[in-house]
Enzyme design. Structure first.
Site, PDB file in Angstrom:
ATOM      1  N   SER A  24       0.806  -1.367   0.261  1.00  0.00           N
ATOM      2  CA  SER A  24      -0.217   0.439  -0.224  1.00  0.00           C
ATOM      3  C   SER A  24       0.679   1.224   0.033  1.00  0.00           C
ATOM      4  O   SER A  24       1.731   1.970   0.860  1.00  0.00           O
ATOM      5  CB  SER A  24      -1.091  -0.053   1.487  1.00  0.00           C
ATOM      6  OG  SER A  24      -1.476   1.394   1.399  1.00  0.00           O
ATOM      7  N   HIS A  49      -0.887  -1.233  -4.496  1.00  0.00           N
ATOM      8  CA  HIS A  49      -2.710  -0.550  -3.747  1.00  0.00           C
ATOM      9  C   HIS A  49      -2.293   0.852  -3.715  1.00  0.00           C
ATOM     10  O   HIS A  49      -1.464   1.404  -3.092  1.00  0.00           O
ATOM     11  CB  HIS A  49      -2.904  -1.420  -2.292  1.00  0.00           C
ATOM     12  CG  HIS A  49      -3.606  -1.246  -1.251  1.00  0.00           C
ATOM     13  ND1 HIS A  49      -5.084  -2.133  -2.424  1.00  0.00           N
ATOM     14  CD2 HIS A  49      -3.697  -0.699  -0.493  1.00  0.00           C
ATOM     15  CE1 HIS A  49      -5.637  -1.738  -1.564  1.00  0.00           C
ATOM     16  NE2 HIS A  49      -5.319  -0.416  -0.357  1.00  0.00           N
ATOM     17  N   ASP A  51      -4.680   3.403  -1.843  1.00  0.00           N
ATOM     18  CA  ASP A  51      -6.056   4.503  -1.369  1.00  0.00           C
ATOM     19  C   ASP A  51      -5.864   5.374  -1.147  1.00  0.00           C
ATOM     20  O   ASP A  51      -5.655   6.942  -1.627  1.00  0.00           O
ATOM     21  CB  ASP A  51      -4.814   4.343   0.488  1.00  0.00           C
ATOM     22  CG  ASP A  51      -5.308   2.403   0.779  1.00  0.00           C
ATOM     23  OD1 ASP A  51      -6.437   2.313   0.664  1.00  0.00           O
ATOM     24  OD2 ASP A  51      -3.929   1.786   1.083  1.00  0.00           O
ATOM     25  N   MET A  53      -8.675   8.502   0.311  1.00  0.00           N
ATOM     26  CA  MET A  53      -9.411   8.561   1.073  1.00  0.00           C
ATOM     27  C   MET A  53      -9.959  10.359   1.046  1.00  0.00           C
ATOM     28  O   MET A  53      -9.391  10.806   0.431  1.00  0.00           O
ATOM     29  CB  MET A  53      -8.783   8.756   2.562  1.00  0.00           C
ATOM     30  CG  MET A  53      -7.858   7.332   2.838  1.00  0.00           C
ATOM     31  SD  MET A  53      -6.642   7.163   4.280  1.00  0.00           S
ATOM     32  CE  MET A  53      -6.626   5.825   4.195  1.00  0.00           C
ATOM     33  N   HIS A  82      -8.432   1.333  -4.192  1.00  0.00           N
ATOM     34  CA  HIS A  82      -9.360   1.096  -2.702  1.00  0.00           C
ATOM     35  C   HIS A  82      -9.843   3.057  -2.400  1.00  0.00           C
ATOM     36  O   HIS A  82      -9.034   3.633  -2.076  1.00  0.00           O
ATOM     37  CB  HIS A  82      -8.307   0.585  -1.629  1.00  0.00           C
ATOM     38  CG  HIS A  82      -9.082   0.801  -0.643  1.00  0.00           C
ATOM     39  ND1 HIS A  82      -8.539   0.515   0.604  1.00  0.00           N
ATOM     40  CD2 HIS A  82      -9.984   1.030   0.156  1.00  0.00           C
ATOM     41  CE1 HIS A  82      -9.823   0.427   1.674  1.00  0.00           C
ATOM     42  NE2 HIS A  82     -11.005   0.294   1.201  1.00  0.00           N
ATOM     43  N   MET A  84     -12.399   5.395  -0.883  1.00  0.00           N
ATOM     44  CA  MET A  84     -12.533   4.546  -0.181  1.00  0.00           C
ATOM     45  C   MET A  84     -13.143   6.617   0.001  1.00  0.00           C
ATOM     46  O   MET A  84     -12.719   7.416   0.611  1.00  0.00           O
ATOM     47  CB  MET A  84     -11.299   5.201   1.205  1.00  0.00           C
ATOM     48  CG  MET A  84     -11.017   3.655   1.946  1.00  0.00           C
ATOM     49  SD  MET A  84     -10.001   3.999   2.616  1.00  0.00           S
ATOM     50  CE  MET A  84      -8.455   3.653   1.367  1.00  0.00           C
ATOM     51  N   MET A 153     -11.781  -5.719   4.927  1.00  0.00           N
ATOM     52  CA  MET A 153     -10.861  -4.662   5.905  1.00  0.00           C
ATOM     53  C   MET A 153     -10.223  -5.344   7.242  1.00  0.00           C
ATOM     54  O   MET A 153     -11.886  -5.710   7.484  1.00  0.00           O
ATOM     55  CB  MET A 153     -11.919  -3.454   5.475  1.00  0.00           C
ATOM     56  CG  MET A 153     -11.733  -2.383   4.841  1.00  0.00           C
ATOM     57  SD  MET A 153     -10.283  -2.060   4.129  1.00  0.00           S
ATOM     58  CE  MET A 153      -9.182  -1.329   5.678  1.00  0.00           C
ATOM     59  N   GLY A 158      -9.040   4.446   6.786  1.00  0.00           N
ATOM     60  CA  GLY A 158      -8.635   5.508   7.136  1.00  0.00           C
ATOM     61  C   GLY A 158      -6.929   6.001   7.495  1.00  0.00           C
ATOM     62  O   GLY A 158      -6.229   6.525   7.040  1.00  0.00           O
ATOM     63  N   PHE A 159      -6.669   4.488   7.978  1.00  0.00           N
ATOM     64  CA  PHE A 159      -5.412   4.887   8.527  1.00  0.00           C
ATOM     65  C   PHE A 159      -4.701   3.657   8.072  1.00  0.00           C
ATOM     66  O   PHE A 159      -4.907   2.946   8.650  1.00  0.00           O
ATOM     67  CB  PHE A 159      -5.571   5.461   9.978  1.00  0.00           C
ATOM     68  CG  PHE A 159      -5.752   6.998   9.810  1.00  0.00           C
ATOM     69  CD1 PHE A 159      -5.360   7.466   9.898  1.00  0.00           C
ATOM     70  CD2 PHE A 159      -7.448   6.779  10.995  1.00  0.00           C
ATOM     71  CE1 PHE A 159      -6.457   9.384  10.366  1.00  0.00           C
ATOM     72  CE2 PHE A 159      -8.127   7.788  10.939  1.00  0.00           C
ATOM     73  CZ  PHE A 159      -6.802   9.052  10.391  1.00  0.00           C
ATOM     74  N   GLY A 161      -1.125   2.239   9.529  1.00  0.00           N
ATOM     75  CA  GLY A 161      -0.584   1.459  11.034  1.00  0.00           C
ATOM     76  C   GLY A 161      -1.103   0.694  12.430  1.00  0.00           C
ATOM     77  O   GLY A 161      -1.118   0.730  13.304  1.00  0.00           O
ATOM     78  N   ASP A 195      -7.416  -6.042   4.018  1.00  0.00           N
ATOM     79  CA  ASP A 195      -6.102  -4.895   3.819  1.00  0.00           C
ATOM     80  C   ASP A 195      -5.980  -4.871   5.301  1.00  0.00           C
ATOM     81  O   ASP A 195      -7.303  -4.027   5.857  1.00  0.00           O
ATOM     82  CB  ASP A 195      -6.900  -4.026   2.734  1.00  0.00           C
ATOM     83  CG  ASP A 195      -6.149  -3.007   2.948  1.00  0.00           C
ATOM     84  OD1 ASP A 195      -5.626  -2.352   3.581  1.00  0.00           O
ATOM     85  OD2 ASP A 195      -6.662  -2.076   2.127  1.00  0.00           O
ATOM     86  N   GLY A 196      -5.270  -4.236   6.454  1.00  0.00           N
ATOM     87  CA  GLY A 196      -4.927  -3.597   7.442  1.00  0.00           C
ATOM     88  C   GLY A 196      -4.948  -4.331   8.283  1.00  0.00           C
ATOM     89  O   GLY A 196      -5.073  -5.402   9.110  1.00  0.00           O
ATOM     90  N   GLY A 217       1.379  -1.859   4.098  1.00  0.00           N
ATOM     91  CA  GLY A 217       1.644  -1.311   3.738  1.00  0.00           C
ATOM     92  C   GLY A 217       2.800  -0.818   4.734  1.00  0.00           C
ATOM     93  O   GLY A 217       4.458  -0.520   4.550  1.00  0.00           O
TER      94      GLY A 217
HETATM   95  C1  DX5 Z   1      -6.748   1.154   5.550  1.00  0.00           C
HETATM   96  C2  DX5 Z   1      -5.740   1.462   3.664  1.00  0.00           C
HETATM   97  C3  DX5 Z   1      -4.598   0.174   3.876  1.00  0.00           C
HETATM   98  C4  DX5 Z   1      -3.724   1.182   4.965  1.00  0.00           C
HETATM   99  C5  DX5 Z   1      -3.213  -0.450   5.574  1.00  0.00           C
HETATM  100  O1  DX5 Z   1      -8.077   2.233   5.336  1.00  0.00           O
HETATM  101  O2  DX5 Z   1      -6.981   1.555   3.209  1.00  0.00           O
HETATM  102  O3  DX5 Z   1      -4.297   0.396   3.381  1.00  0.00           O
HETATM  103  O4  DX5 Z   1      -3.083   1.416   4.064  1.00  0.00           O
HETATM  104  O5  DX5 Z   1      -1.815   0.320   6.096  1.00  0.00           O
HETATM  105  P1  DX5 Z   1      -1.245  -0.700   7.236  1.00  0.00           P
HETATM  106  O6  DX5 Z   1      -0.397  -1.846   5.936  1.00  0.00           O
HETATM  107  O7  DX5 Z   1      -0.812  -0.245   7.176  1.00  0.00           O
HETATM  108  O8  DX5 Z   1      -2.019  -1.387   8.030  1.00  0.00           O
HETATM  109 ZN    ZN Z   2      -6.679  -0.229   0.949  1.00  0.00          ZN
END
Ligand code: DX5
Ligand code: ZN
Length: 243
Positions: A24, A49, A51, A53, A82, A84, A153, A158-159, A161, A195-196, A217
Site C-alpha cells: 500500500s 495498492h 488508497d 481517502m 481502493h 474510500m 478490511m 482511514g489510516f 499502521g 487489508d489492514g 503498507g
Molecule cells: C487503510 C488502508 C490500508 C492501509 C494499510 O484504510 O485501506 O490499505 O494503507 O496499511 P497497514 O498495512 O499499515 O495497516
Molecule cells: Zn486499502
C-alpha cells in the site's frame, strides 16, 4: 487492450492458490512515489495498492486520480485502487483513465451497488467490493457473481499502521467458502484480498483463512529491505495454504 490483470493471470505458473502481495503506497515516501513503486516491484510486488481517502467517508485525505496517473508510467504491475470515497460513482471514470486495473468501493458509499459494479466494468476495470470489519456478508448475496474481487478490511479504514482485528478472520473464511462454492458451480473466480495490519507474523493465519491477495503498507515500507520483507511474507502465506 488486455487488462494488465488478465495478462498477469495468463503468465501465472504458481501453485494452486496464487498468492499476491500488494504494497500500500499509503506508507510509502510521498515525495518519491515513482521510485517507491519501482522499488516494491523490483522486490516482488504483484499489485500496487492505491488508497483514496476523501475526509468524508473516512476521516483522512490522501491522493486522487492525478497522483494515480503520475505513478502509472512507473507501474509494471496492475494498480489496485481502493476507493474510500462517498459518493463514489463520479470519480470512477477518472481512475479508469488514470490507469487503474482494479477499482474497489465500499457498499455504504454507493446508493446503487449493482450499478457501480457495472460502471467499473464498463470502464474496462476489474470490480471489487470492500467490507469493513462490521459490514455484514449479505452484501455479497446479489453481487458475488458479478465481482472480480472481495476486499475484507481487517482494520477500520482511514489510516495505515493500525492493529489487525482478529475477528475479521472468520469473515475471510466464510467468504472463501462462498467463492469456492461459486467456482465449483461453474461461476466466476473472485480474488479475496485482506487489508489492514497484515504483517509477516500474521499473514500465515490470513492465508489459512482463505485470502489470496495481501495488502501491506507499514509492514513493507517501514522496513529497510522490501525484498526480504516480501519474500518472508510470501513464504509464510504459501506455507500456511499448502503452496
Ligand atoms: C487503510 C488502508 C490500508 C492501509 C494499510 O484504510 O485501506 O490499505 O494503507 O496499511 P497497514 O498495512 O499499515 O495497516
Ligand atoms: Zn486499502
Amino acid at each position: 487492450m488486455m487488462n494488465p490483470l488478465d495478462a498477469a493471470r495468463k503468465s501465472d505458473r504458481s501453485p494452486a492458490r496464487h498468492i499476491r502481495i500488494a504494497p500500500s503506497l499509503l506508507a510509502a515516501d510521498f515525495a518519491r512515489l515513482g521510485e517507491e513503486v519501482r522499488a516494491v516491484q523490483a522486490a516482488g510486488a504483484d499489485l500496487i495498492h492505491f488508497d483514496v481517502m476523501d475526509n468524508h467517508f473516512v476521516p483522512n485525505l490522501s491522493v486522487g486520480p492525478m497522483v494515480c496517473a503520475a505513478i502509472r508510467p512507473h507501474a509494471t504491475v496492475p494498480i489496485d485502487v481502493h476507493l474510500m470515497v462517498s459518493p463514489v460513482d463520479r470519480i470512477i471514470p477518472d481512475f479508469a483513465r488514470a490507469g487503474a486495473a482494479i477499482i474497489s468501493f465500499h457498499p455504504e458509499a454507493s446508493v446503487h451497488v449493482d450499478r457501480t459494479i457495472g460502471l467499473i466494468h464498463e470502464q474496462g476495470c476489474k470490480a471489487g467490493l470492500v467490507l469493513n470489519p462490521a459490514t455484514p456478508l449479505h452484501w455479497l448475496d446479489h453481487t458475488l457473481a458479478q465481482l472480480d474481487l472481495v476486499l475484507v478490511m481487517s482494520v477500520n479504514p482511514g489510516f495505515g499502521g493500525q492493529a489487525f482485528i482478529e475477528h475479521t478472520l472468520s469473515k475471510v473464511a466464510a467468504i472463501r467458502a462462498r467463492i469456492d462454492a461459486q467456482v465449483a458451480a461453474g461461476g466466476r473466480e473472485v480474488m479475496l484480498e485482506v487489508d489492514g495490519g497484515v504483517k509477516t507474523d500474521n499473514i500465515g493465519r490470513v492465508a489459512a483463512a482463505g485470502a489470496d491477495v495481501f495488502v501491506a503498507g507499514s509492514a513493507i515500507f517501514g522496513t529497510p529491505d522490501y525484498q526480504v520483507t516480501m519474500a518472508a511474507m510470501r513464504a509464510a502465506a504459501l506455507a500456511a495454504c499448502g503452496g
